[in-house]
Design an enzyme around this catalytic site. Structure first.
Site: not given
Length: 263
Positions: A53, A155, A181
């Site tokens: 990310h 997650e 998440d």
């Protein structure tokens, strides 16, 4: 291909992780080797570089690992973009002491990424030859394998339901909770949604208990140092603190507020 005999340090990070020693890391989202080098000298046990990310894409992974190694205090770890074994191999060839693999759904995927971290006959990792990994961890495949940590993320609802089998997977050294998440998987409308707080805490207890039962390490991402201390006391064995981009924004905002008399 000619193999070179190269000296290497002791097993370090992977060995400490497998012994379930308490470890504290820091998260890097920005593509700045200069900043990474500064952080790596502070004394964190590891520095995690976000290849999923953050804005540190594959060409920057090696520069980040060089910056970590330059200080000789922390271990460099890379979160790869996906459970793709190719990405795992590239991160390890860049000199990462471990990989954090996101969105692992079940024990089958966990086994595939664990094998991607190890060479023949126990794994599928290709011999890298004269790359950074050889300089840092040696040229004997089995010894290199011992110095690499395979960390899979928990997650999703699927991963949580298959947690026992994931933790029992040979070659998986640790599980790592992505709380944002996982919160969404448990019904949160946003990270921090109080409606899902109870479910998240129950899930975290399940993760720490299952990891402990299987004798593997268990980590989590936290917003600050106090959060790290709290989670380590609750049974997590390693915790990663916030991120460089978050702290940069927080510091700049605090100084602006002080300058305008708003602090």
């Amino acid at each position: 291909m000619t193999t070179v005999s190269v000296s290497h340090p002791d097993p370090g990070f992977a060995a400490r992780l497998r012994r379930r020693e308490p470890l504290v890391g820091y998260w890097i989202s920005l593509d700045s080797p200069v900043a990474v080098e500064r952080i790596a000298g502070l004394g964190y046990d590891y520095v995690g570089v976000d290849g999923q990310h953050g804005v540190v894409h594959q060409p920057g992974w090696q520069a980040a690992m060089l910056a970590v190694d330059a200080r000789g205090r922390s271990a460099g770890v890379i979160r790869v973009p996906s459970p793709d074994p190719v990405a795992v191999g590239v991160a390890l060839d860049a000199g990462a002491r471990g990989v954090i693999v996101p969105m692992v759904e079940d024990a089958g995927q966990a086994r595939a990424v664990a094998r991607a971290c190890r060479h023949h006959p126990v794994g599928t990792r290709s011999l890298g030859g004269p790359v950074r990994a050889e300089l840092r961890m040696g040229s004997v495949p089995a010894e290199v394998d011992d110095r690499v940590a395979c960390i899979v993320m928990i997650e999703t609802a699927s991963a949580l339901s298959d947690l026992d089998a994931i933790c029992a997977t040979e070659g998986v050294d640790a599980v790592y909770v992505g709380p944002a998440d996982l919160s969404a998987a448990l019904g949160a409308r946003w990270f921090g949604d109080p409606a899902a707080a109870g479910a998240l805490e129950a899930a975290l207890r399940t993760v720490t208990g299952t990891a402990r039962r299987h004798g593997i390490a268990c980590g989590i991402h936290v917003p600050d140092g106090d959060g790290a201390a709290k989670r380590l006391a609750e049974g997590f064995t390693f915790a990663t603190v916030s991120s460089d981009i978050t702290h940069l924004q927080q510091a700049a905002a605090a100084h602006l507020a002080a300058a305008r008399g708003l602090a």
